[in-house]
Scaffold this motif. Structure first.
Motif, PDB file in Angstrom:
ATOM      1  N   ARG A  68     -72.634  14.762  47.994  1.00 47.74           N
ATOM      2  CA  ARG A  68     -73.863  15.349  47.436  1.00 47.74           C
ATOM      3  C   ARG A  68     -74.012  14.960  45.975  1.00 47.74           C
ATOM      4  O   ARG A  68     -75.070  14.556  45.517  1.00 47.74           O
ATOM      5  CB  ARG A  68     -73.824  16.870  47.565  1.00 47.74           C
ATOM      6  N   GLN A  69     -72.903  15.088  45.245  1.00 50.07           N
ATOM      7  CA  GLN A  69     -72.925  14.769  43.822  1.00 50.07           C
ATOM      8  C   GLN A  69     -73.261  13.301  43.594  1.00 50.07           C
ATOM      9  O   GLN A  69     -74.044  12.958  42.716  1.00 50.07           O
ATOM     10  CB  GLN A  69     -71.563  15.133  43.207  1.00 50.07           C
ATOM     11  N   LYS A  70     -72.662  12.440  44.435  1.00 47.41           N
ATOM     12  CA  LYS A  70     -72.905  11.005  44.292  1.00 47.41           C
ATOM     13  C   LYS A  70     -74.377  10.675  44.523  1.00 47.41           C
ATOM     14  O   LYS A  70     -74.961   9.860  43.839  1.00 47.41           O
ATOM     15  CB  LYS A  70     -72.063  10.224  45.294  1.00 47.41           C
ATOM     16  N   LYS A  71     -74.941  11.328  45.521  1.00 44.73           N
ATOM     17  CA  LYS A  71     -76.342  11.108  45.843  1.00 44.73           C
ATOM     18  C   LYS A  71     -77.208  11.488  44.649  1.00 44.73           C
ATOM     19  O   LYS A  71     -78.119  10.770  44.259  1.00 44.73           O
ATOM     20  CB  LYS A  71     -76.722  11.965  47.043  1.00 44.73           C
ATOM     21  N   LYS A  72     -76.884  12.648  44.074  1.00 42.98           N
ATOM     22  CA  LYS A  72     -77.609  13.135  42.910  1.00 42.98           C
ATOM     23  C   LYS A  72     -77.483  12.136  41.764  1.00 42.98           C
ATOM     24  O   LYS A  72     -78.453  11.789  41.100  1.00 42.98           O
ATOM     25  CB  LYS A  72     -77.030  14.484  42.475  1.00 42.98           C
ATOM     26  N   ALA A  73     -76.260  11.646  41.558  1.00 39.95           N
ATOM     27  CA  ALA A  73     -75.994  10.730  40.451  1.00 39.95           C
ATOM     28  C   ALA A  73     -76.766   9.434  40.607  1.00 39.95           C
ATOM     29  O   ALA A  73     -77.315   8.914  39.647  1.00 39.95           O
ATOM     30  CB  ALA A  73     -74.497  10.446  40.360  1.00 39.95           C
ATOM     31  N   THR A  74     -76.837   8.919  41.822  1.00 31.78           N
ATOM     32  CA  THR A  74     -77.561   7.663  42.022  1.00 31.78           C
ATOM     33  C   THR A  74     -79.052   7.861  41.826  1.00 31.78           C
ATOM     34  O   THR A  74     -79.766   6.947  41.444  1.00 31.78           O
ATOM     35  CB  THR A  74     -77.300   7.063  43.415  1.00 31.78           C
ATOM     36  N   TRP A  75     -79.516   9.075  42.068  1.00 30.40           N
ATOM     37  CA  TRP A  75     -80.915   9.372  41.787  1.00 30.40           C
ATOM     38  C   TRP A  75     -81.171   9.293  40.292  1.00 30.40           C
ATOM     39  O   TRP A  75     -82.205   8.847  39.850  1.00 30.40           O
ATOM     40  CB  TRP A  75     -81.268  10.779  42.256  1.00 30.40           C
ATOM     41  N   MET A  76     -80.191   9.784  39.555  1.00 30.29           N
ATOM     42  CA  MET A  76     -80.403   9.896  38.106  1.00 30.29           C
ATOM     43  C   MET A  76     -80.232   8.569  37.384  1.00 30.29           C
ATOM     44  O   MET A  76     -80.948   8.258  36.463  1.00 30.29           O
ATOM     45  CB  MET A  76     -79.492  10.964  37.519  1.00 30.29           C
ATOM     46  N   GLU A  77     -79.245   7.781  37.788  1.00 31.23           N
ATOM     47  CA  GLU A  77     -79.091   6.497  37.127  1.00 31.23           C
ATOM     48  C   GLU A  77     -78.940   5.380  38.149  1.00 31.23           C
ATOM     49  O   GLU A  77     -78.195   5.487  39.112  1.00 31.23           O
ATOM     50  CB  GLU A  77     -77.902   6.529  36.172  1.00 31.23           C
ATOM     51  N   GLU A  78     -79.662   4.338  37.926  1.00 30.13           N
ATOM     52  CA  GLU A  78     -79.672   3.224  38.859  1.00 30.13           C
ATOM     53  C   GLU A  78     -78.286   2.632  39.045  1.00 30.13           C
ATOM     54  O   GLU A  78     -77.787   2.513  40.146  1.00 30.13           O
ATOM     55  CB  GLU A  78     -80.629   2.135  38.339  1.00 30.13           C
ATOM     56  N   LEU A  79     -77.679   2.299  37.919  1.00 27.55           N
ATOM     57  CA  LEU A  79     -76.380   1.647  38.001  1.00 27.55           C
ATOM     58  C   LEU A  79     -75.281   2.649  37.672  1.00 27.55           C
ATOM     59  O   LEU A  79     -75.195   3.131  36.563  1.00 27.55           O
ATOM     60  CB  LEU A  79     -76.340   0.477  37.008  1.00 27.55           C
ATOM     61  N   SER A  80     -74.504   2.979  38.666  1.00 25.60           N
ATOM     62  CA  SER A  80     -73.434   3.939  38.389  1.00 25.60           C
ATOM     63  C   SER A  80     -72.216   3.199  37.858  1.00 25.60           C
ATOM     64  O   SER A  80     -71.877   2.120  38.309  1.00 25.60           O
ATOM     65  CB  SER A  80     -73.087   4.703  39.661  1.00 25.60           C
ATOM     66  N   ASP A  81     -71.582   3.822  36.879  1.00 29.59           N
ATOM     67  CA  ASP A  81     -70.402   3.176  36.300  1.00 29.59           C
ATOM     68  C   ASP A  81     -69.190   3.314  37.220  1.00 29.59           C
ATOM     69  O   ASP A  81     -68.130   2.803  36.953  1.00 29.59           O
ATOM     70  CB  ASP A  81     -70.093   3.757  34.919  1.00 29.59           C
ATOM     71  N   GLU A  82     -69.434   4.031  38.337  1.00 25.68           N
ATOM     72  CA  GLU A  82     -68.335   4.255  39.261  1.00 25.68           C
ATOM     73  C   GLU A  82     -67.813   2.948  39.847  1.00 25.68           C
ATOM     74  O   GLU A  82     -66.629   2.780  40.061  1.00 25.68           O
ATOM     75  CB  GLU A  82     -68.798   5.173  40.384  1.00 25.68           C
ATOM     76  N   GLN A  83     -68.760   2.029  40.091  1.00 20.97           N
ATOM     77  CA  GLN A  83     -68.363   0.763  40.689  1.00 20.97           C
ATOM     78  C   GLN A  83     -67.396  -0.007  39.801  1.00 20.97           C
ATOM     79  O   GLN A  83     -66.402  -0.530  40.272  1.00 20.97           O
ATOM     80  CB  GLN A  83     -69.607  -0.093  40.945  1.00 20.97           C
ATOM     81  N   GLU A  84     -67.710  -0.009  38.524  1.00 23.31           N
ATOM     82  CA  GLU A  84     -66.816  -0.685  37.585  1.00 23.31           C
ATOM     83  C   GLU A  84     -65.437  -0.060  37.639  1.00 23.31           C
ATOM     84  O   GLU A  84     -64.422  -0.730  37.673  1.00 23.31           O
ATOM     85  CB  GLU A  84     -67.343  -0.555  36.150  1.00 23.31           C
ATOM     86  N   TYR A  85     -65.456   1.258  37.680  1.00 19.46           N
ATOM     87  CA  TYR A  85     -64.203   1.998  37.697  1.00 19.46           C
ATOM     88  C   TYR A  85     -63.370   1.600  38.901  1.00 19.46           C
ATOM     89  O   TYR A  85     -62.181   1.366  38.815  1.00 19.46           O
ATOM     90  CB  TYR A  85     -64.501   3.498  37.729  1.00 19.46           C
ATOM     91  N   GLU A  86     -64.044   1.469  40.024  1.00 22.13           N
ATOM     92  CA  GLU A  86     -63.342   1.145  41.250  1.00 22.13           C
ATOM     93  C   GLU A  86     -62.696  -0.228  41.187  1.00 22.13           C
ATOM     94  O   GLU A  86     -61.568  -0.406  41.605  1.00 22.13           O
ATOM     95  CB  GLU A  86     -64.334   1.172  42.399  1.00 22.13           C
ATOM     96  N   GLN A  87     -63.465  -1.178  40.659  1.00 23.31           N
ATOM     97  CA  GLN A  87     -62.932  -2.533  40.578  1.00 23.31           C
ATOM     98  C   GLN A  87     -61.664  -2.541  39.729  1.00 23.31           C
ATOM     99  O   GLN A  87     -60.662  -3.120  40.095  1.00 23.31           O
ATOM    100  CB  GLN A  87     -63.974  -3.464  39.956  1.00 23.31           C
ATOM    101  N   HIS A  88     -61.745  -1.859  38.644  1.00 22.77           N
ATOM    102  CA  HIS A  88     -60.614  -1.764  37.737  1.00 22.77           C
ATOM    103  C   HIS A  88     -59.411  -1.167  38.460  1.00 22.77           C
ATOM    104  O   HIS A  88     -58.301  -1.655  38.380  1.00 22.77           O
ATOM    105  CB  HIS A  88     -61.001  -0.904  36.530  1.00 22.77           C
ATOM    106  N   GLN A  89     -59.701  -0.110  39.219  1.00 26.71           N
ATOM    107  CA  GLN A  89     -58.658   0.607  39.927  1.00 26.71           C
ATOM    108  C   GLN A  89     -57.973  -0.287  40.962  1.00 26.71           C
ATOM    109  O   GLN A  89     -56.772  -0.224  41.145  1.00 26.71           O
ATOM    110  CB  GLN A  89     -59.283   1.819  40.621  1.00 26.71           C
ATOM    111  N   GLU A  90     -58.773  -1.134  41.582  1.00 28.37           N
ATOM    112  CA  GLU A  90     -58.221  -1.983  42.622  1.00 28.37           C
ATOM    113  C   GLU A  90     -57.205  -2.976  42.051  1.00 28.37           C
ATOM    114  O   GLU A  90     -56.148  -3.196  42.621  1.00 28.37           O
ATOM    115  CB  GLU A  90     -59.355  -2.720  43.325  1.00 28.37           C
TER     116      GLU A  90
END
Lengths: 200, 355
Positions: free
Chosen positions: A83-105
């Protein structure tokens, strides 16, 4: 669900803060670990679980009795995160989460393997391989092996049918196996190089 | 590929549970399986180790962070509880109670506004606003009272009902009557002076016919006995709009005061139209059902919808003299194993027909 859990849930619904805290003590860590499988940002995950528990507290009088508290809370944390993620994507087009994930990998796959202690080798390997899988695959393997849930219980949390669960598990295991064998070879090689350098 | 690969073991609920319990595999089916094939043994061994390792995966959450997070949640909970007990009981309303209160207030204001803007179409409102002086007749007797209006039309008023009409009743362009309660009207024909009955928000307009008006606060019902009757909503009639609703005998218009809505339906007890009595004065012997339906349609002025092809082979013997309309219909339908239903102003008959 154990009698103790039943009692806790009832007391919590009756407004006992003590029972509520006990539920937190028992389930906070498993919920958090499960949550990391689809919410890689620990701060966001902490916020999500915080919100979830406060909402449970506010709605306690209206909640239905639950059959299995763990399954219920797992499904709840899953819903909350999405739910939170859905809300976040509504608010900002590009989520910084993706960057975080790449880094994590990268962190999982490369750095930790090389620097890991020999005793932790197998554990790192699991983590490394897990890091290569999709979130969905990680999630189901986590439920299966970290939480030791049966196929039917997993189906309940993910809200999909049992055959679908079984299929997802099969696919996830296939991927896991692929990376597992690959890593085994890479690791063996690294280990030999490491030993060789160390001895010299 | 061997069936007993890594996936096979990892997917098996029993195997996973057994390994996690820490019990030995000795003497189990798994041991037999393992010894049957060295390839299977290596896969099983890998699976076993994985399950054990998986269990020991470190948590992503440090102990400190866990304690801190739980503490934060509990602090928020305590704050909420304090806030809840601090407010005075009178204002400790649940969210739904608050929503309901706001809603009620809005509804109340809305109602007030509508009332302010709505013309008063009740009997007292209409008579008070009439342009000319009115004569009022009230039936205080226990039984019905028949009165004759200046033009010769008669009205049978039920107990407690009242009626007003203008002093210039015969000279006005329309014959205006205001009714409260129930009345059966028999109107003398005069094409140049339409006869209007005002009942709550409904206007019933006729030239010359007989009809029954029954009214109370909630609704007005108009049933036509003979001739044609038009009904309007007062608001539309005064705006001289012509989207009237024409009623024929045995049709009933029901006006709902609150909704300002007119619905039409079949009268509950249809009566034979004046002048058509002869149609039903004899027994039908071995008559085709379509012919009987035709007679009924004509006698009551009610449309009966059926498929003549289906019922053309059905012939019945039936007396149609006394029984009410719906009893007759029932007898016919039972005889030919058909069904009827009333939809709006008409009756629909369906069945399989006869061989």
């Amino acid at each position: 669900m154990t009698d103790q859990e039943q009692e806790l849930w009832k007391a919590f619904q009756g407004g006992s803060t003590k029972a509520f805290e006990e539920i937190l003590e028992i389930f906070y860590r498993p919920m958090f670990d499960y949550g990391t499988r689809f919410q890689k940002d620990p701060d966001q995950l902490s916020d999500d679980i915080h919100d979830l528990f406060l909402s449970l507290w506010d709605r306690r009088a209206f909640l239905k009795p639950v059959e299995n508290l763990k399954l219920y809370l797992f499904a709840a944390v899953r819903n909350q995160v999405f739910r939170q993620k859905k809300k976040a994507t509504w608010m900002e087009e590009l989520s910084d989460e993706q960057e975080y994930e790449q880094h994590q990998e990268i962190d999982y796959a490369e750095i930790r393997i090389i620097h890991s202690e020999l005793t932790d080798e197998r554990l790192s390997r699991i983590n490394a391989v897990m890091g290569k899988l999709s979130k969905r695959q990680q999630e189901i393997l986590h439920l299966r092996f970290f939480e030791n849930l049966s196929n039917s219980q997993i189906a309940e949390i993910l809200n999909i049918s049992e055959p679908a669960t079984y299929n997802l598990l099969s696919k996830s295991l296939k991927m896991f196996r692929k990376y597992w064998n690959l890593h085994f070879i890479v690791l063996l090689f690294l280990f030999i190089v490491y030993k060789f350098l160390y001895i010299n | 590929m061997n069936k007993y690969d890594l996936d096979y073991f990892l997917k098996n609920d029993e195997f996973v549970s057994l390994v996690r319990s820490g019990a030995s595999l000795e003497g189990t089916v798994w041991e037999n399986l393992m010894n049957s094939d060295p390839n299977v043994k290596s896969e099983l061994e890998q699976a076993r180790l994985l399950i054990l390792d998986w269990n020991q995966l470190p948590s992503a959450l440090s102990d400190n962070r866990r304690t801190e997070n739980i503490h934060k949640i509990m602090t928020s909970v305590y704050e909420r509880e304090e806030a809840a007990t601090e407010t005075t009981p009178a204002f400790r309303l649940g969210i739904w109670t608050k929503v309901a209160a706001v809603f009620l207030l809005a509804a109340g204001l809305g109602w007030f506004w509508v009332k302010q803007n709505q013309a008063d179409y009740s009997y007292s409102g209409l008579t008070a606003n009439a342009k000319s002086t009115l004569t009022e007749i009230k039936n205080d007797q226990e039984k019905d009272r028949q009165i004759t209006l200046p033009d010769g039309s008669t009205v049978t008023l039920s107990k407690g009902s009242r009626l007003s009409y203008s002093d210039q009743f015969t000279t006005d362009s329309t014959r205006n009557v205001y009714l409260e309660g129930n009345g059966f009207f028999h109107v003398v024909k005069d094409k140049t002076h339409p006869f209007l009955v005002y009942t709550n928000g409904l206007v019933t307009r006729v030239v010359g016919t007989s009809f029954q008006i029954s009214s109370d606060r909630e609704k007005v019902s108009v049933v036509v006995k003979t001739g044609k009757v038009a009904v309007y909503r007062v608001r539309e009639y005064t705006a001289s709009r012509r989207d009237d609703l024409l009623l024929t005998p045995n049709q009933e218009a029901v006006y709902q005061t609150e909704q300002n809505q007119i619905l039409t339906k079949l009268a509950e007890n249809p009566v034979v139209i004046e002048g058509e009595e002869e149609l039903l004065k004899f027994d039908y012997v071995e008559s085709p059902v379509p012919k009987i339906f035709e007679s009924l349609e004509k006698a009551y002025g009610i449309k009966i919808d059926y498929d003549p092809e289906i019922f053309k082979n059905c012939s019945i013997t039936i007396p149609l003299r006394e029984e009410p309309f719906f009893t007759k219909l029932n007898i016919i339908c039972k005889t030919v194993q058909a069904k009827y239903e009333v939809v709006g102003n008409e009756v629909i008959v369906s069945g399989k027909g006869c061989d």
